[in-house]
Design an enzyme around this catalytic site. Structure first.
Site, PDB file in Angstrom:
ATOM      1  N   HIS A   9       0.853  -1.004   0.124  1.00  0.00           N
ATOM      2  CA  HIS A   9      -0.034  -0.013   0.150  1.00  0.00           C
ATOM      3  C   HIS A   9       0.889   0.987  -0.262  1.00  0.00           C
ATOM      4  O   HIS A   9       1.483   1.201   1.014  1.00  0.00           O
ATOM      5  CB  HIS A   9      -1.199   0.022   1.283  1.00  0.00           C
ATOM      6  CG  HIS A   9      -2.807   1.266   1.303  1.00  0.00           C
ATOM      7  ND1 HIS A   9      -2.127   2.488   2.444  1.00  0.00           N
ATOM      8  CD2 HIS A   9      -2.825   1.701   0.373  1.00  0.00           C
ATOM      9  CE1 HIS A   9      -2.810   2.648   1.860  1.00  0.00           C
ATOM     10  NE2 HIS A   9      -3.092   2.941   1.044  1.00  0.00           N
ATOM     11  N   GLU A  36      -0.080  -0.600  -4.627  1.00  0.00           N
ATOM     12  CA  GLU A  36      -0.621   0.238  -4.883  1.00  0.00           C
ATOM     13  C   GLU A  36      -0.320   1.861  -4.520  1.00  0.00           C
ATOM     14  O   GLU A  36       0.949   1.840  -3.541  1.00  0.00           O
ATOM     15  CB  GLU A  36      -2.113  -0.247  -4.060  1.00  0.00           C
ATOM     16  CG  GLU A  36      -3.000   0.932  -4.177  1.00  0.00           C
ATOM     17  CD  GLU A  36      -2.914   2.317  -2.859  1.00  0.00           C
ATOM     18  OE1 GLU A  36      -4.073   2.933  -3.240  1.00  0.00           O
ATOM     19  OE2 GLU A  36      -1.964   2.153  -2.532  1.00  0.00           O
ATOM     20  N   ASP A  38      -1.286   6.374  -5.115  1.00  0.00           N
ATOM     21  CA  ASP A  38      -2.707   6.642  -5.422  1.00  0.00           C
ATOM     22  C   ASP A  38      -1.937   8.139  -6.309  1.00  0.00           C
ATOM     23  O   ASP A  38      -0.592   8.367  -6.330  1.00  0.00           O
ATOM     24  CB  ASP A  38      -3.212   8.089  -4.323  1.00  0.00           C
ATOM     25  CG  ASP A  38      -3.088   6.680  -3.176  1.00  0.00           C
ATOM     26  OD1 ASP A  38      -4.707   6.364  -3.211  1.00  0.00           O
ATOM     27  OD2 ASP A  38      -2.189   6.963  -2.199  1.00  0.00           O
ATOM     28  N   HIS A  51      -0.872  10.861  -2.003  1.00  0.00           N
ATOM     29  CA  HIS A  51      -2.255  10.334  -1.626  1.00  0.00           C
ATOM     30  C   HIS A  51      -3.270  11.834  -0.893  1.00  0.00           C
ATOM     31  O   HIS A  51      -4.254  11.899  -1.406  1.00  0.00           O
ATOM     32  CB  HIS A  51      -2.339   9.695  -0.041  1.00  0.00           C
ATOM     33  CG  HIS A  51      -3.852   8.979   0.105  1.00  0.00           C
ATOM     34  ND1 HIS A  51      -3.886   9.720   1.239  1.00  0.00           N
ATOM     35  CD2 HIS A  51      -4.610   7.928  -0.073  1.00  0.00           C
ATOM     36  CE1 HIS A  51      -5.556   9.497   2.069  1.00  0.00           C
ATOM     37  NE2 HIS A  51      -5.930   8.525   1.171  1.00  0.00           N
ATOM     38  N   GLU A 111      -3.826   4.443  -8.362  1.00  0.00           N
ATOM     39  CA  GLU A 111      -5.653   4.159  -7.712  1.00  0.00           C
ATOM     40  C   GLU A 111      -5.626   6.043  -8.225  1.00  0.00           C
ATOM     41  O   GLU A 111      -4.519   6.689  -8.195  1.00  0.00           O
ATOM     42  CB  GLU A 111      -6.140   4.717  -6.765  1.00  0.00           C
ATOM     43  CG  GLU A 111      -7.126   5.622  -5.795  1.00  0.00           C
ATOM     44  CD  GLU A 111      -7.302   5.342  -4.314  1.00  0.00           C
ATOM     45  OE1 GLU A 111      -6.798   4.702  -3.289  1.00  0.00           O
ATOM     46  OE2 GLU A 111      -7.869   6.184  -4.077  1.00  0.00           O
TER      47      GLU A 111
HETATM   48  O1  G3P Z   1      -6.236   1.256  -3.200  1.00  0.00           O
HETATM   49  C1  G3P Z   1      -6.844   1.323  -2.141  1.00  0.00           C
HETATM   50  C2  G3P Z   1      -6.861   2.114  -1.123  1.00  0.00           C
HETATM   51  O2  G3P Z   1      -6.052   3.192  -1.259  1.00  0.00           O
HETATM   52  C3  G3P Z   1      -7.776   3.170  -0.841  1.00  0.00           C
HETATM   53  O3  G3P Z   1      -7.890   4.046  -0.227  1.00  0.00           O
HETATM   54  O4  G3P Z   1      -7.479   6.183   0.970  1.00  0.00           O
HETATM   55  O5  G3P Z   1      -6.182   4.967   1.045  1.00  0.00           O
HETATM   56  O6  G3P Z   1      -6.277   5.771  -0.943  1.00  0.00           O
HETATM   57  P1  G3P Z   1      -6.719   5.396   0.748  1.00  0.00           P
HETATM   58 MG    MG Z   2      -4.948   4.269  -2.153  1.00  0.00          MG
END
Ligand code: G3P
Ligand code: MG
Length: 245
Positions: A9, A36, A38, A51, A111
């Site tokens: 993450h 993953e 953002d 993020h 994302e």
């Molecule tokens: O993509 C999964 C997760 O990252 C979604 O929530 O706020 O951590 O981007 P967030």
């Molecule tokens: Mg995310």
């Protein structure tokens, strides 16, 4: 497309400053095959890996990413807040991220995280970058978003790139929404998932991903329910729990 069981993450957010090149390097060093992260746009429409809409937490600079030109944003330190060892880490462009993913052999779930009102232009920028520069030797990428306009743009411009619908709790009308966007996967908040929902999603033919799972016992439970992939900040803890790392 084969999803790995564990996805780092924001790179490896428990071990390095999230969404930095150092975090991607750390994720690869900890043994995951995918990360993953953002993506959002700077004021001058450069897609960058970040993020929060605001830069305060990661850089100490109290301004929105969407109001900051890239030349200014790129000079900010996005590593020091996490630990002094990471001083000098910058917020990278999507192009810089792709080059490092290629070097590390890491697959990715991108994302799309648009500032409110910038859904379409953010998705467009991500798709243009993916179509032009996604490293051919890597597994095909997976795009995801909470924002349906982003998934609509991705579907229209690059239907061949797999899409995942992000939810917090999976809503009652999930199937209609996910099938309209011809999604490959459903990504849901781990603490709002249950075995029945995972089974329903999988029986309908969708891959299922849970975020953000940092508790080993919870990972084992989700795995038992048949979750396809677990997105975690703490790669070693989850790899140990699932005996896959
Ligand atoms: O993509 C999964 C997760 O990252 C979604 O929530 O706020 O951590 O981007 P967030
Ligand atoms: Mg995310």
């Amino acid at each position: 497309m084969e999803l790995p069981k564990i996805i780092g993450h924001r790179g490896a957010a428990a071990h390095a400053p999230e969404n930095t090149l150092a975090s991607l390097r750390k994720a690869a060093a900890l043994g995951v095959a995918w990360v993953e992260f953002d993506v959002m746009l700077t004021q001058d429409r450069v897609p960058v890996m970040h993020h929060d809409y605001d830069l305060t937490r990661t850089t100490g600079f109290a301004q929105a990413v969407a109001q900051t030109p890239y030349h200014h944003l790129s000079a900010l330190d996005a590593g020091r807040w996490f630990h002094g060892d990471f001083e000098g880490e910058a917020i990278p462009t999507l192009g810089q991220v792709f080059l490092l993913l290629a070097e590390l052999g890491l697959g990715a779930n991108l994302e799309i995280k648009p500032a409110p009102g910038r859904e379409r232009e953010t998705a467009e920028a991500v798709v243009v970058e993916l179509k032009g520069h996604w490293p051919a030797q890597l597994p095909p990428p997976l795009i995801s978003s909470f924002r349906e306009p982003c998934l609509e743009v991705a579907q229209a411009l690059a239907p061949e790139i797999a899409r995942g619908h992000l939810f917090e709790a999976v809503p009652a009308d999930w199937q209609e929404r996910v099938s309209r966007l011809d999604c490959y996967s459903v990504h849901a908040r781990e603490d709002l998932l249950d075995g029945e929902t995972v089974a329903e999603l999988r029986n309908a033919g969708y891959r299922t991903l849970a975020y953000t799972v940092n508790d080993p016992a919870r990972a084992v439970l989700l795995d038992g329910w048949g979750i396809d992939a677990i997105i975690t900040d703490d790669i070693p803890a989850i790899a140990k729990a699932l005996s896959c790392g």
